[in-house]
Design an enzyme around this catalytic site. Structure first.
Site, PDB file in Angstrom:
ATOM      1  N   THR A  42      47.704  43.183  36.406  1.00  0.00           N
ATOM      2  CA  THR A  42      48.112  43.856  37.865  1.00  0.00           C
ATOM      3  C   THR A  42      47.877  42.887  38.993  1.00  0.00           C
ATOM      4  O   THR A  42      49.006  42.676  39.739  1.00  0.00           O
ATOM      5  CB  THR A  42      47.675  45.019  37.774  1.00  0.00           C
ATOM      6  OG1 THR A  42      47.611  45.981  36.782  1.00  0.00           O
ATOM      7  CG2 THR A  42      47.805  45.593  39.159  1.00  0.00           C
ATOM      8  N   LYS A  52      50.834  40.738  48.773  1.00  0.00           N
ATOM      9  CA  LYS A  52      50.352  39.976  49.971  1.00  0.00           C
ATOM     10  C   LYS A  52      51.549  38.920  50.557  1.00  0.00           C
ATOM     11  O   LYS A  52      51.733  38.728  51.606  1.00  0.00           O
ATOM     12  CB  LYS A  52      49.197  38.873  49.683  1.00  0.00           C
ATOM     13  CG  LYS A  52      47.782  39.962  50.189  1.00  0.00           C
ATOM     14  CD  LYS A  52      47.808  41.298  49.318  1.00  0.00           C
ATOM     15  CE  LYS A  52      46.515  42.133  49.349  1.00  0.00           C
ATOM     16  NZ  LYS A  52      46.757  43.345  48.409  1.00  0.00           N
ATOM     17  N   GLY A 115      46.252  45.328  21.907  1.00  0.00           N
ATOM     18  CA  GLY A 115      45.121  45.330  21.128  1.00  0.00           C
ATOM     19  C   GLY A 115      44.146  46.608  21.077  1.00  0.00           C
ATOM     20  O   GLY A 115      44.370  47.660  22.114  1.00  0.00           O
ATOM     21  N   GLY A 175      48.187  58.932  50.397  1.00  0.00           N
ATOM     22  CA  GLY A 175      47.094  58.140  50.615  1.00  0.00           C
ATOM     23  C   GLY A 175      47.008  57.060  51.496  1.00  0.00           C
ATOM     24  O   GLY A 175      47.762  56.328  51.856  1.00  0.00           O
ATOM     25  N   GLY A 176      45.837  57.296  52.488  1.00  0.00           N
ATOM     26  CA  GLY A 176      45.590  56.243  53.328  1.00  0.00           C
ATOM     27  C   GLY A 176      44.585  55.336  53.112  1.00  0.00           C
ATOM     28  O   GLY A 176      43.785  54.842  53.821  1.00  0.00           O
ATOM     29  N   GLY A 177      44.355  54.918  51.750  1.00  0.00           N
ATOM     30  CA  GLY A 177      43.553  53.909  51.467  1.00  0.00           C
ATOM     31  C   GLY A 177      44.051  52.610  51.377  1.00  0.00           C
ATOM     32  O   GLY A 177      45.095  52.462  52.054  1.00  0.00           O
ATOM     33  N   ASP A 302      38.060  46.814  36.471  1.00  0.00           N
ATOM     34  CA  ASP A 302      38.526  48.031  36.845  1.00  0.00           C
ATOM     35  C   ASP A 302      37.839  49.243  35.920  1.00  0.00           C
ATOM     36  O   ASP A 302      37.997  50.376  36.150  1.00  0.00           O
ATOM     37  CB  ASP A 302      40.075  48.358  37.127  1.00  0.00           C
ATOM     38  CG  ASP A 302      40.528  47.529  38.263  1.00  0.00           C
ATOM     39  OD1 ASP A 302      39.553  46.977  39.021  1.00  0.00           O
ATOM     40  OD2 ASP A 302      41.695  47.459  38.687  1.00  0.00           O
ATOM     41  N   ALA A 310      40.219  42.488  42.488  1.00  0.00           N
ATOM     42  CA  ALA A 310      40.313  41.456  41.629  1.00  0.00           C
ATOM     43  C   ALA A 310      39.057  40.552  41.637  1.00  0.00           C
ATOM     44  O   ALA A 310      38.666  40.083  40.610  1.00  0.00           O
ATOM     45  CB  ALA A 310      41.518  40.930  42.078  1.00  0.00           C
ATOM     46  N   HIS A 435      35.139  26.368  68.798  1.00  0.00           N
ATOM     47  CA  HIS A 435      35.700  27.229  69.794  1.00  0.00           C
ATOM     48  C   HIS A 435      37.156  26.343  69.858  1.00  0.00           C
ATOM     49  O   HIS A 435      37.194  25.000  70.075  1.00  0.00           O
ATOM     50  CB  HIS A 435      34.835  27.128  70.929  1.00  0.00           C
ATOM     51  CG  HIS A 435      35.705  27.443  72.221  1.00  0.00           C
ATOM     52  ND1 HIS A 435      35.892  29.049  72.538  1.00  0.00           N
ATOM     53  CD2 HIS A 435      36.200  27.082  73.324  1.00  0.00           C
ATOM     54  CE1 HIS A 435      36.472  29.259  73.584  1.00  0.00           C
ATOM     55  NE2 HIS A 435      36.816  28.022  74.206  1.00  0.00           N
TER      56      HIS A 435
END
Length: 457
Positions: A42, A52, A115, A175-177, A302, A310, A435
């Protein structure tokens, strides 16, 4: 039927599975990697990498749209969905080709097919049986929905959202995740009217409350609407639109509804329970060293309760390969695994939230400090706001680092090191950051907690 014998058989070629296979091969083991789709899983094909890429395309759109604010004459003419798709798919194809080459170079046998775990331990693929001295289960996750909410038509999961060939006018995101706010960010940058529906009281509710509030403020400024604290009730769709109804009776109409209510473990129908594994709410139960209740059968990624990331899968795959080889690797708790939400602005964290820290050490036993990115020169140049929040045990180590702002995901590794090595702010303070960089903002928080702030009061 043909029997094949290997030192290690891995079921699932996603992040956790291929990491286990690569590390085991590196340690001299013969390895079979069973995957029904494409190695990479995935994350590579339908998750981390393509989303991304979309987020970068969205960033470029925002940059072009706002170029005049920094004295650059540029014209934003719109989004070419086919061009964005080609860009995204090109990146995935390159990463996939590289991974295929790496797997081949390590001498790993890739078995294409679905499998099923059997006793032995072994994995059956069609009429063939692949026996392993050890078997690692890494079958990943799937996009969840809610009871009574059918996926299809104008009701999408994140996988389907990647495939639509248009820029919609209006979208509701359930969903706000992480997944929800990332797609909200992309679509808003592409000019879409976006509404997020989240049943809990805040966006990214698993993060420190300071990060949630910072993201909510930024989204309001961007014109991303949110409905918080009210549960979803139903959705109906026509050929042209979908209508979402909440439990308080409020309705939203949109071109699409994106269902982003989390991911479930992909364990059903794979022979796990029949082989003797303990399954809890779909997850494979393991001990802290990722051993299941069946000898020589391990589980990673997962399908193991905890963070669904990941890089957690990578870490666990490597861990199991080294554990099997007798190297006694160190257990990394989930609190030491960094989390990043790649929206605009980004949210990143590692360790305990302030609430969790207070529960663990008492409210009087912790100290926290927030540094506003408005005081950071590089953040001002980039045009981003946000915060850096660091939580420490009073007179003790750093136990939480929480960041909000564009590009802060690139800073979280330093936070991970501080938390993982139980560093005291006083230990870190002498290491002044280059800096101008955004990393100085994290340095300022460490300096303040060490009692010697430089650019803060």
């Amino acid at each position: 039927m043909t029997d094949h014998t290997f030192d290690l058989v891995v079921l699932g070629g996603g992040s956790g599975g291929y990491a286990a296979a690569l590390r085991a091969a590196e340690l001299g083991k013969s390895v079979a990697l069973v995957e029904k789709d494409k190695v990479g899983g995935t994350c590579l094909h339908r998750g981390c990498i393509p989303t991304k890429a979309l987020l970068h395309a969205a960033e470029v759109a925002e940059t072009a749209r706002d170029a005049s604010t920094i004295g650059i004459r540029a014209t934003f003419e719109g989004v070419d969905p086919a061009g964005v798709r080609a860009y995204r798919e090109g990146i995935v194809a390159k990463k996939y080709k590289g991974l295929e080459g790496l797997v081949k170079a390590r001498g790993i046998t890739v078995v294409s097919g679905e499998g099923r775990l059997e006793s032995g331990p072994a994995v059956r693929v069609g009429d063939d049986l692949y026996r392993g001295t050890d078997v690692v289960l890494a079958t990943g996750s799937y996009s969840r929905s809610l009871p009574g909410l059918e996926i299809g038509g104008r009701v999408l999961t994140s996988e389907h959202a990647l495939e639509i060939d248009e820029i919609p006018s209006r979208v509701v995101i359930l969903g706000g995740g992480v997944i929800g706010v990332e797609f909200a960010s992309v679509w808003r940058s592409f000019g879409v009217d976006v509404t997020i529906v989240e049943a809990l009281d805040h966006l990214v509710p698993n993060e420190d409350i300071a990060l949630s509030k910072s993201l909510e403020r930024a989204f309001r400024r961007r014109g991303i609407a949110s409905s918080l604290g009210v549960r979803f009730q139903s959705a109906t769709q026509t050929a042209d639109a979908v209508t979402v109804t909440l439990e308080d009776g409020k309705t939203f109409e949109a071109d699409y509804l994106l269902v982003a209510v989390g991911r479930g473990p992909a364990t059903a129908g794979l022979g796990y329970e029949e082989a003797g594994l303990t399954i809890d709410r779909g997850f494979v139960v393991t001990d802290d060293r990722l051993r299941t209740g069946v000898p020589h059968v391990w589980a990673v990624g997962d399908i193991v309760p905890g963070l669904q990331l990941a890089h957690r899968g990578f870490q666990q795959g490597i861990f199991v390969a080294e554990e099997i080889a007798g190297l006694s690797p160190v257990v990394i708790p989930d609190t030491q695994i960094p989390k990043v939400t790649y929206s605009h602005p980004e949210v990143a964290s590692v360790g305990l939230t302030e609430t969790q820290a207070a529960e663990a050490h008492g409210a009087d036993g912790i100290v926290s400090y927030e540094y506003n990115l408005a005081g950071n020169g590089k953040s001002e140049i980039l045009g981003t706001g946000g915060i850096v929040k660091v939580v420490r045990v009073k007179d003790g180590p750093v136990i939480g680092v929480h960041l909000a702002g564009d590009r802060v995901g690139e800073l979280i590794t330093e936070g991970q090191l501080a938390v993982g090595w139980e560093a005291h702010p006083e230990d870190i303070a002498p290491f002044i950051h280059a800096h101008p960089t955004q990393s100085e903002a994290l340095g300022e928080a460490f300096l303040a907690l060490a009692g010697k702030p430089l650019h803060a009061l």
